[in-house]
Motif scaffolding. Structure first.
Motif, PDB file in Angstrom:
ATOM      1  N   LEU A   1       0.825  -1.203   0.000  1.00  0.00           N
ATOM      2  CA  LEU A   1       0.000   0.000   0.000  1.00  0.00           C
ATOM      3  C   LEU A   1       0.862   1.256   0.000  1.00  0.00           C
ATOM      4  CD1 LEU A   1      -3.027  -0.637   2.396  1.00  0.00           C
ATOM      5  CD2 LEU A   1      -3.124   0.175   0.030  1.00  0.00           C
ATOM      6  N   ALA A   2       1.906   1.265   0.825  1.00  0.00           N
ATOM      7  CA  ALA A   2       2.799   2.432   0.869  1.00  0.00           C
ATOM      8  C   ALA A   2       3.469   2.655  -0.474  1.00  0.00           C
ATOM      9  CB  ALA A   2       3.843   2.239   1.967  1.00  0.00           C
TER      10      ALA A   2
ATOM     11  N   PRO B   1       1.376  10.652  -4.564  1.00  0.00           N
ATOM     12  CA  PRO B   1       0.702  10.771  -3.258  1.00  0.00           C
ATOM     13  C   PRO B   1      -0.680  11.397  -3.332  1.00  0.00           C
ATOM     14  CG  PRO B   1       2.523  12.344  -3.454  1.00  0.00           C
ATOM     15  CD  PRO B   1       2.630  11.422  -4.614  1.00  0.00           C
ATOM     16  N   PHE B   2      -0.854  12.477  -4.126  1.00  0.00           N
ATOM     17  CA  PHE B   2      -2.161  13.121  -4.216  1.00  0.00           C
ATOM     18  C   PHE B   2      -3.189  12.212  -4.898  1.00  0.00           C
ATOM     19  CE2 PHE B   2       0.185  17.441  -4.400  1.00  0.00           C
ATOM     20  CZ  PHE B   2       0.323  17.436  -3.027  1.00  0.00           C
ATOM     21  N   PHE B   3      -2.783  11.621  -6.005  1.00  0.00           N
ATOM     22  CA  PHE B   3      -3.706  10.790  -6.763  1.00  0.00           C
ATOM     23  C   PHE B   3      -4.112   9.543  -5.982  1.00  0.00           C
ATOM     24  CE2 PHE B   3      -2.160  12.458 -11.142  1.00  0.00           C
ATOM     25  CZ  PHE B   3      -3.020  13.530 -11.020  1.00  0.00           C
ATOM     26  N   PHE B   4      -3.138   8.882  -5.346  1.00  0.00           N
ATOM     27  CA  PHE B   4      -3.501   7.654  -4.636  1.00  0.00           C
ATOM     28  C   PHE B   4      -4.344   7.967  -3.409  1.00  0.00           C
ATOM     29  CE2 PHE B   4      -2.598   3.762  -2.078  1.00  0.00           C
ATOM     30  CZ  PHE B   4      -3.163   2.863  -2.974  1.00  0.00           C
ATOM     31  N   ALA B   5      -4.059   9.082  -2.731  1.00  0.00           N
ATOM     32  CA  ALA B   5      -4.888   9.473  -1.585  1.00  0.00           C
ATOM     33  C   ALA B   5      -6.320   9.753  -2.041  1.00  0.00           C
ATOM     34  CB  ALA B   5      -4.295  10.699  -0.906  1.00  0.00           C
TER      35      ALA B   5
ATOM     36  N   LEU C   1      -8.049   6.433  -2.752  1.00  0.00           N
ATOM     37  CA  LEU C   1      -8.465   5.785  -1.507  1.00  0.00           C
ATOM     38  C   LEU C   1      -9.708   6.462  -0.931  1.00  0.00           C
ATOM     39  CD1 LEU C   1      -5.049   5.112   0.280  1.00  0.00           C
ATOM     40  CD2 LEU C   1      -6.492   3.482  -0.960  1.00  0.00           C
ATOM     41  N   TRP C   2      -9.777   7.785  -1.032  1.00  0.00           N
ATOM     42  CA  TRP C   2     -10.951   8.514  -0.549  1.00  0.00           C
ATOM     43  C   TRP C   2     -12.197   8.092  -1.313  1.00  0.00           C
ATOM     44  CZ3 TRP C   2     -13.961  12.400  -2.987  1.00  0.00           C
ATOM     45  CH2 TRP C   2     -14.875  13.048  -2.138  1.00  0.00           C
ATOM     46  N   LEU C   3     -12.070   7.910  -2.620  1.00  0.00           N
ATOM     47  CA  LEU C   3     -13.203   7.470  -3.426  1.00  0.00           C
ATOM     48  C   LEU C   3     -13.646   6.061  -3.049  1.00  0.00           C
ATOM     49  CD1 LEU C   3     -12.159   8.824  -6.944  1.00  0.00           C
ATOM     50  CD2 LEU C   3     -14.064   9.626  -5.539  1.00  0.00           C
ATOM     51  N   ILE C   4     -12.684   5.215  -2.685  1.00  0.00           N
ATOM     52  CA  ILE C   4     -13.035   3.850  -2.281  1.00  0.00           C
ATOM     53  C   ILE C   4     -13.779   3.864  -0.947  1.00  0.00           C
ATOM     54  CG2 ILE C   4     -12.079   1.621  -1.585  1.00  0.00           C
ATOM     55  CD1 ILE C   4      -9.774   2.167  -3.571  1.00  0.00           C
ATOM     56  N   VAL C   5     -13.322   4.701  -0.037  1.00  0.00           N
ATOM     57  CA  VAL C   5     -13.954   4.785   1.277  1.00  0.00           C
ATOM     58  C   VAL C   5     -15.311   5.482   1.202  1.00  0.00           C
ATOM     59  CG1 VAL C   5     -13.710   5.721   3.618  1.00  0.00           C
ATOM     60  CG2 VAL C   5     -11.731   4.732   2.462  1.00  0.00           C
ATOM     61  N   MET C   6     -15.440   6.456   0.329  1.00  0.00           N
ATOM     62  CA  MET C   6     -16.690   7.208   0.131  1.00  0.00           C
ATOM     63  C   MET C   6     -17.176   6.966  -1.297  1.00  0.00           C
ATOM     64  SD  MET C   6     -16.944   8.779   3.103  1.00  0.00           S
ATOM     65  CE  MET C   6     -18.040  10.161   2.851  1.00  0.00           C
TER      66      MET C   6
ATOM     67  N   ALA D   1     -14.083   2.915 -12.511  1.00  0.00           N
ATOM     68  CA  ALA D   1     -13.790   2.164 -11.287  1.00  0.00           C
ATOM     69  C   ALA D   1     -13.796   0.664 -11.559  1.00  0.00           C
ATOM     70  CB  ALA D   1     -14.799   2.512 -10.204  1.00  0.00           C
ATOM     71  N   ALA D   2     -14.678   0.216 -12.456  1.00  0.00           N
ATOM     72  CA  ALA D   2     -14.763  -1.211 -12.764  1.00  0.00           C
ATOM     73  C   ALA D   2     -13.485  -1.739 -13.387  1.00  0.00           C
ATOM     74  CB  ALA D   2     -15.951  -1.467 -13.707  1.00  0.00           C
ATOM     75  N   PHE D   3     -12.725  -0.862 -14.061  1.00  0.00           N
ATOM     76  CA  PHE D   3     -11.480  -1.295 -14.691  1.00  0.00           C
ATOM     77  C   PHE D   3     -10.241  -0.926 -13.868  1.00  0.00           C
ATOM     78  CE2 PHE D   3     -14.405  -1.637 -18.175  1.00  0.00           C
ATOM     79  CZ  PHE D   3     -13.930  -2.731 -18.882  1.00  0.00           C
ATOM     80  N   ALA D   4     -10.469  -0.455 -12.640  1.00  0.00           N
ATOM     81  CA  ALA D   4      -9.339  -0.118 -11.756  1.00  0.00           C
ATOM     82  C   ALA D   4      -9.394  -0.888 -10.452  1.00  0.00           C
ATOM     83  CB  ALA D   4      -9.326   1.390 -11.470  1.00  0.00           C
ATOM     84  N   LEU D   5     -10.529  -0.834  -9.777  1.00  0.00           N
ATOM     85  CA  LEU D   5     -10.599  -1.369  -8.415  1.00  0.00           C
ATOM     86  C   LEU D   5     -10.472  -2.889  -8.338  1.00  0.00           C
ATOM     87  CD1 LEU D   5     -13.266   0.966  -6.792  1.00  0.00           C
ATOM     88  CD2 LEU D   5     -10.800   1.266  -7.074  1.00  0.00           C
ATOM     89  N   PRO D   6     -11.036  -3.693  -9.259  1.00  0.00           N
ATOM     90  CA  PRO D   6     -10.832  -5.142  -9.154  1.00  0.00           C
ATOM     91  C   PRO D   6      -9.363  -5.543  -9.233  1.00  0.00           C
ATOM     92  CG  PRO D   6     -12.692  -4.679 -10.579  1.00  0.00           C
ATOM     93  CD  PRO D   6     -12.034  -3.359 -10.306  1.00  0.00           C
ATOM     94  N   THR D   7      -8.622  -4.926 -10.142  1.00  0.00           N
ATOM     95  CA  THR D   7      -7.192  -5.237 -10.249  1.00  0.00           C
ATOM     96  C   THR D   7      -6.471  -4.867  -8.962  1.00  0.00           C
ATOM     97  OG1 THR D   7      -7.198  -4.894 -12.638  1.00  0.00           O
ATOM     98  CG2 THR D   7      -5.071  -4.743 -11.524  1.00  0.00           C
ATOM     99  N   LEU D   8      -6.752  -3.677  -8.448  1.00  0.00           N
ATOM    100  CA  LEU D   8      -6.119  -3.248  -7.208  1.00  0.00           C
ATOM    101  C   LEU D   8      -6.492  -4.177  -6.060  1.00  0.00           C
ATOM    102  CD1 LEU D   8      -4.321  -1.100  -5.920  1.00  0.00           C
ATOM    103  CD2 LEU D   8      -6.364   0.293  -5.535  1.00  0.00           C
ATOM    104  N   ALA D   9      -7.747  -4.593  -5.992  1.00  0.00           N
ATOM    105  CA  ALA D   9      -8.188  -5.492  -4.923  1.00  0.00           C
ATOM    106  C   ALA D   9      -7.492  -6.848  -5.008  1.00  0.00           C
ATOM    107  CB  ALA D   9      -9.706  -5.668  -4.978  1.00  0.00           C
ATOM    108  N   ILE D  10      -7.355  -7.376  -6.226  1.00  0.00           N
ATOM    109  CA  ILE D  10      -6.689  -8.676  -6.399  1.00  0.00           C
ATOM    110  C   ILE D  10      -5.243  -8.598  -5.925  1.00  0.00           C
ATOM    111  CG2 ILE D  10      -5.839 -10.297  -8.129  1.00  0.00           C
ATOM    112  CD1 ILE D  10      -8.419  -9.699  -9.734  1.00  0.00           C
TER     113      ILE D  10
END
Length: 483
Positions: free
Chosen positions: A232-233, A241-245, A248-253, A266-275
């Motif tokens: 994660l770091a 740093p700005f973009f990843f923060a 993460l904010w979009l994932i939480v909210m 999001a459908a083409f970004a978050l599944p890959t990141l989650a895996i």
């Protein structure tokens, strides 16, 4: 966008031509693959080798030519990302998204070395752009989706995440399910393009797939929260740093991710990141493994920032990324020119240094012993030496007493093919006790110490091994009464 892409890409060409850092061993290995074109190789599909074959045919075998495809491919990816942003939002979003991607810290590093990521990311971006167009206009755009996905699978198997994301997006919405039949036809075209690599794996014991399994390393102890934290770091460095923060904010909210353009991205970004997050928790994950997620995430975070009136954020991120990359790449040479070289442990390019010197030293030993072949017990050392020793020792062999296939040499040039052979042995460890039972005689030579900067060096043991008698393991199996 065109002017910005040309400017950044020309700067990368300029830096590639002038910088003194040598090839990383993985790059040297890809170059070696490019010398004998095939539909697959031990650890990777073939597109990276094909790209290097093209650039080196045109411009020679120097590091600049070997790496030339990397900045070009990222420029192509940025152009498709511009198209994605402009199509889903407007040209301002497209511009900032394309420029943001082009200057991401991870992309700047990837644009400096030739890797499978550099070939994968433009295919991923092209597949997403053509997928968006196909949903709007159908027709030949679905064929373009198939072509992009097929090329992506020939670049890196991580293109499979794109397919998972596409199926998930289409199944999640009743309105989108009408696109399933043409999308399945596009997948059939992609599979047709990918079939040569599948056939190569079939003919070679599925070597690439087994390497992929081993690389995930899920057979050992599971659950590594520290590895998850480190991964994660690392993403704050890869995506900025700005973009990843903001991501993460979009994932939480996630309220904003329910809107149609944002939901698709999001459908083409978050599944890959989650895996990859799950893999990092169960085993470990390299920082670049989530890189495909940031193709659509670049558009997503820029669109959200501009929509919320944070116009400063994309510009500040691009400026920060360019400053950091300039410091990382130009800082060490500048300090060296001022007579204050950076200690090796702080040099971000220290892993690229020293290989040319090692090749010169080992080349002198081989020249002094005509008829001897190069033998090494470390894949990285062997790949670098094949490139930097002159003339190139293309008949080099990997020391593999366990008789397991762990690299291209084990697959194609087994030491057992050279009974009675003599070898110059190079090892980053001390393997005299391993060598002695397999040769008629083994002679120690003075070790090599290769400096990589102030306070840093690599050490290698050097041996002359004469009269290969076979691996002890093989001789035990061949003994009377053993099968």
């Amino acid at each position: 966008m065109l002017a910005a892409t040309l400017a950044v890409t020309l700067l990368r060409f300029f830096w590639l031509a002038l910088q003194p850092a040598g090839l990383y061993p993985d790059e040297a290995q890809y170059w070696l693959w490019s010398r004998h074109l095939a539909f697959g190789y031990y650890s990777k599909p073939p597109l990276v080798a094909w790209a290097i074959a093209l650039t080196t045919t045109l411009f020679g075998d120097g590091p600049f030519a070997i790496r030339l495809a990397a900045p070009l491919c990222h420029a192509i990816a940025a152009a498709f990302i511009y198209g994605i942003g402009a199509r889903l939002y407007d040209r301002r979003v497209g511009f900032w998204a394309g420029l943001a991607y082009l200057t991401l810290p991870g992309v700047s590093v990837s644009g400096f070395v030739i890797s499978t990521d550099a070939l994968l990311l433009p295919c991923w971006a092209a597949a997403l752009y053509t997928f968006i167009r196909a949903r709007e206009a159908a027709g030949l755009w679905w064929a373009a989706v198939g072509l992009a996905v097929g090329l992506g699978l020939l670049a890196k198997y991580a293109m499979g995440y794109w397919l998972l994301s596409a199926f998930g997006f289409l199944f999640a919405s009743r309105a989108e399910r009408r696109h399933l039949p043409p999308f399945l036809a596009a997948c059939a075209l992609a599979l047709l393009l990918y079939l040569p690599n599948l056939w190569w794996n079939w003919a070679n014991g599925f070597a690439s797939y087994l390497h992929l399994r081993d690389n995930a390393d899920l057979a050992g102890p599971l659950f590594h929260p520290l590895e998850l934290g480190e991964f994660l770091a690392s993403q704050f460095a890869v995506f900025g740093p700005f973009f990843f923060a903001l991501l993460l904010w979009l994932i939480v909210m996630p309220r904003r991710l329910t809107e149609p353009p944002a939901g698709l991205l999001a459908a083409f970004a978050l599944p890959t990141l989650a895996i990859i997050l799950m893999v990092s928790y169960l085993s470990r994950a390299h920082a670049n493994w989530a890189a495909p997620a940031y193709v659509s995430a670049s558009v997503l975070v820029v669109a959200v920032a501009l929509d919320r009136g944070w116009r400063w954020l994309p510009a500040a991120s691009v400026a920060l990324h360019l400053a950091v990359v300039a410091l990382v790449f130009a800082g060490p040479p500048a300090l060296a020119a001022l007579g204050r070289p950076l200690p090796a442990r702080w040099d971000p390019l220290h892993r690229l240094r020293g290989w040319r010197t090692l090749g010169t030293e080992v080349g002198a030993v081989l020249a002094a012993h005509p008829g001897y072949r190069l033998l090494a017990d470390d894949r990285e050392t062997l790949a670098a030496l094949v490139y930097y020793v002159r003339p190139h020792p293309f008949d080099a062999v990997h020391w593999n007493p366990q008789r397991t296939v762990k690299n291209e040499w084990d697959l194609t040039n087994d030491l057992a093919r050279y009974p009675g052979g003599n070898f110059v042995v190079v090892s980053p460890g001390h393997i005299f006790a391993e060598l002695e039972p397999a040769f008629a005689s083994v002679e120690r030579l003075p070790p090599l110490v290769i400096g990589i900067g102030p306070g840093g060096a690599r050490r290698y043991a050097l041996y002359l091994a004469r009269g290969f008698t076979g691996y002890p393991h093989d001789r035990r199996l061949a003994a009377p009464g053993r099968r």
